[in-house]
Design a protein around this motif. Structure first.
Motif, mmCIF file in Angstrom:
data_model
loop_
_atom_site.group_PDB
_atom_site.id
_atom_site.type_symbol
_atom_site.label_atom_id
_atom_site.label_comp_id
_atom_site.label_asym_id
_atom_site.label_seq_id
_atom_site.Cartn_x
_atom_site.Cartn_y
_atom_site.Cartn_z
ATOM 1 N N UNK A 73 -4.430 24.619 3.574
ATOM 2 C CA UNK A 73 -4.922 24.803 4.941
ATOM 3 C C UNK A 73 -3.946 24.299 6.001
ATOM 4 N N UNK A 74 -2.847 23.662 5.585
ATOM 5 C CA UNK A 74 -1.832 23.216 6.529
ATOM 6 C C UNK A 74 -1.917 21.764 6.931
ATOM 7 N N UNK A 75 -2.767 20.975 6.287
ATOM 8 C CA UNK A 75 -2.864 19.560 6.626
ATOM 9 C C UNK A 75 -1.673 18.783 6.066
ATOM 10 N N UNK A 76 -1.161 17.791 6.789
ATOM 11 C CA UNK A 76 -0.064 16.946 6.273
ATOM 12 C C UNK A 76 -0.610 15.962 5.247
ATOM 13 N N UNK A 77 -0.722 16.384 4.017
ATOM 14 C CA UNK A 77 -1.404 15.618 2.979
ATOM 15 C C UNK A 77 -0.719 14.279 2.737
ATOM 16 N N UNK A 78 0.605 14.282 2.600
ATOM 17 C CA UNK A 78 1.303 13.026 2.306
ATOM 18 C C UNK A 78 1.139 12.028 3.451
ATOM 19 N N UNK A 79 1.256 12.509 4.677
ATOM 20 C CA UNK A 79 1.098 11.614 5.825
ATOM 21 C C UNK A 79 -0.305 11.034 5.886
ATOM 22 N N UNK A 80 -1.310 11.860 5.637
ATOM 23 C CA UNK A 80 -2.684 11.378 5.663
ATOM 24 C C UNK A 80 -2.951 10.397 4.527
ATOM 25 N N UNK A 81 -2.369 10.648 3.354
ATOM 26 C CA UNK A 81 -2.530 9.718 2.243
ATOM 27 C C UNK A 81 -1.918 8.358 2.568
ATOM 28 N N UNK A 82 -0.731 8.372 3.141
ATOM 29 C CA UNK A 82 -0.091 7.115 3.526
ATOM 30 C C UNK A 82 -0.894 6.410 4.614
ATOM 31 N N UNK A 83 -1.427 7.181 5.559
ATOM 32 C CA UNK A 83 -2.220 6.587 6.627
ATOM 33 C C UNK A 83 -3.482 5.933 6.073
ATOM 34 N N UNK A 84 -4.127 6.586 5.118
ATOM 35 C CA UNK A 84 -5.326 6.014 4.516
ATOM 36 C C UNK A 84 -4.997 4.741 3.738
ATOM 37 N N UNK A 85 -3.876 4.745 3.026
ATOM 38 C CA UNK A 85 -3.470 3.546 2.287
ATOM 39 C C UNK A 85 -3.175 2.386 3.234
ATOM 40 N N UNK A 86 -2.539 2.676 4.350
ATOM 41 C CA UNK A 86 -2.231 1.626 5.329
ATOM 42 C C UNK A 86 -3.518 1.080 5.933
ATOM 43 N N UNK A 87 -4.475 1.956 6.249
ATOM 44 C CA UNK A 87 -5.741 1.487 6.806
ATOM 45 C C UNK A 87 -6.501 0.622 5.804
ATOM 46 N N UNK A 88 -6.432 0.978 4.534
ATOM 47 C CA UNK A 88 -7.076 0.142 3.518
ATOM 48 C C UNK A 88 -6.406 -1.225 3.433
ATOM 49 N N UNK A 89 -5.072 -1.251 3.549
ATOM 50 C CA UNK A 89 -4.356 -2.524 3.515
ATOM 51 C C UNK A 89 -4.722 -3.393 4.713
ATOM 52 N N UNK A 90 -4.816 -2.785 5.876
ATOM 53 C CA UNK A 90 -5.195 -3.546 7.073
ATOM 54 C C UNK A 90 -6.610 -4.084 6.937
ATOM 55 N N UNK A 91 -7.500 -3.302 6.353
ATOM 56 C CA UNK A 91 -8.879 -3.750 6.177
ATOM 57 C C UNK A 91 -8.957 -4.962 5.263
ATOM 58 N N UNK A 92 -8.134 -4.976 4.230
ATOM 59 C CA UNK A 92 -8.121 -6.120 3.310
ATOM 60 C C UNK A 92 -7.761 -7.396 4.056
ATOM 61 N N UNK A 93 -6.751 -7.330 4.885
ATOM 62 C CA UNK A 93 -6.334 -8.523 5.615
ATOM 63 C C UNK A 93 -7.331 -8.907 6.702
ATOM 64 N N UNK A 94 -8.028 -7.916 7.267
ATOM 65 C CA UNK A 94 -9.042 -8.218 8.276
ATOM 66 C C UNK A 94 -10.214 -8.964 7.654
ATOM 67 N N UNK A 95 -10.604 -8.560 6.443
ATOM 68 C CA UNK A 95 -11.797 -9.117 5.820
ATOM 69 C C UNK A 95 -11.535 -10.366 4.992
ATOM 70 N N UNK A 112 0.823 -1.205 0.000
ATOM 71 C CA UNK A 112 0.000 0.000 0.000
ATOM 72 C C UNK A 112 0.860 1.259 0.000
ATOM 73 N N UNK A 113 1.932 1.249 0.778
ATOM 74 C CA UNK A 113 2.842 2.404 0.789
ATOM 75 C C UNK A 113 3.476 2.586 -0.593
ATOM 76 N N UNK A 114 3.874 1.487 -1.227
ATOM 77 C CA UNK A 114 4.445 1.573 -2.579
ATOM 78 C C UNK A 114 3.433 2.138 -3.568
ATOM 79 N N UNK A 115 2.195 1.676 -3.499
ATOM 80 C CA UNK A 115 1.153 2.173 -4.398
ATOM 81 C C UNK A 115 0.907 3.662 -4.195
ATOM 82 N N UNK A 116 0.892 4.114 -2.950
ATOM 83 C CA UNK A 116 0.638 5.522 -2.679
ATOM 84 C C UNK A 116 1.787 6.391 -3.170
#
Length: 335
Positions: free
Chosen positions: A167-189, A73-77
């Motif tokens: 607006x000052x949001x850490x866009x790259x960090x949030x994108x990586x965090x979302x990709x990691x959460x999606x990866x974890x969800x895949x393995x959970x389901x 997921x990190x590689x894809x992002x």
């Protein structure tokens, strides 16, 4: 129903269905907003390598799949954020390579068998062990805490990354965090609906809820509720009909989407008629500057307070009518 709940494996299956029904739409709504509905399917291909490594090293395939899927997921992002024109080719190689590598590792492992990989591809919720249930609960709690707790920030980067960055949001960090959460969800389901169908459980409840809701918060709540309902109904139906639970859950979710799509058009027309019949807010009665208390509307006042008799309103004392204060002249005086 009483007979079904008397079995321990059915109790674990229903609990796992509830956890996955909550987790998958909680992440899937952001993938739908970003038009990355098939991202979960690609991560499922990568997770197969983790399952194969778990068989090779005789460890938990779920945790090995989490590790490999997070790296993928990190590689894809990173590939997506660079905006490379050949990025889609790199992602295709990553997806297909993960699937091929997973199948090869499973065939070389000592646990290889007819159903060793089948249960992870299509799901086998009735074989969920207590240790698997604990893993699903822990990972699912992390995913829900992140996706719900950071809902405003994640919604901002899904709608407009440039505005979120301003607006000052850490866009790259949030994108990586979302990709990691999606990866974890895949393995959970993957134990519930399988790696090949996990993307459907992440997307279909969301697009079904969008047919009837009008806000992001309402869509998120409705999609999670639908995910839980279809997961429980699919597991219950698979028990009574003796069919696989994963395909049953996905087909039921698609059926709900079809019904909601039929209801969306009449509901939209009803809202439109209701909005057209609404006259809007009433105009408040105000006293205009030209109208004094007790004055008949349309009648000019005989004399404004403090006005010299015979003086035109707005005219300076001792000046002619050509020297009356107009808006343009007032602006010049103010300067």
């Amino acid at each position: 129903m009483t007979e079904m709940l008397s079995y321990d494996f059915m109790q674990r299956a229903l609990l796992a269905a509830v956890l996955v029904g909550i987790t998958a739409p909680a992440v899937g709504i952001y993938l739908v907003q970003r038009r990355q509905a098939l991202m979960g399917d690609g991560m499922g291909h990568v997770a197969m390598t983790g399952v194969g490594l778990g068989f090779i090293f005789q460890t938990s395939p779920v945790w090995m799949a989490v590790l490999v899927c997070v790296l993928g997921a990190v590689t894809m992002e990173l590939v997506r954020s660079r905006g490379n024109q050949r990025g889609d080719i790199a992602l295709a190689m990553l997806f297909y390579g993960g699937m091929a590598c997973g199948k090869l590792l499973v065939s070389l492992s000592a646990q290889a068998g007819a159903g060793s990989l089948e249960s992870y591809l299509w799901g086998s919720i009735l074989t969920v062990a207590p240790a698997d249930l604990i893993t699903i609960a822990v990972l699912g709690a992390v995913v829900v805490a992140v996706t719900v707790g950071l809902r405003r920030q994640l919604f901002a980067i899904c709608q407009d990354e440039d505005f979120a960055r301003v607006t000052g949001l850490p866009v790259r960090t949030l994108n990586l965090l979302l990709a990691v959460m999606a990866a974890v969800t895949v393995t959970v389901a993957m134990r519930v609906v399988g790696l090949l169908l996990v993307s459907a459980l992440m997307v279909v409840p969301v697009v079904a809820a969008q047919q009837l809701t009008r806000s992001f918060a309402a869509t998120q709540a409705a999609s999670i509720a639908l995910g839980v309902v279809v997961s429980l109904a699919g597991v219950t139906g698979s028990y009574h009909l003796n069919v696989p639970s994963g395909p049953a859950i996905v087909l039921l979710a698609i059926a709900v989407f079809a019904v909601f799509s039929l209801l969306a058009a009449p509901l939209a027309r009803r809202r439109h008629r209701r909005g057209a019949a609404d006259p809007g807010p009433k105009v408040c009665d105000v006293v205009l500057p030209e109208q004094l208390p007790g004055q008949i509307p349309g009648q000019l006042p005989e004399q404004f307070p403090g006005q010299i008799p015979g003086q035109i309103p707005g005219q300076l004392p001792g000046r002619g009518s050509s020297d009356a204060i107009t808006p343009e002249r007032g602006a010049g005086l103010a300067q």
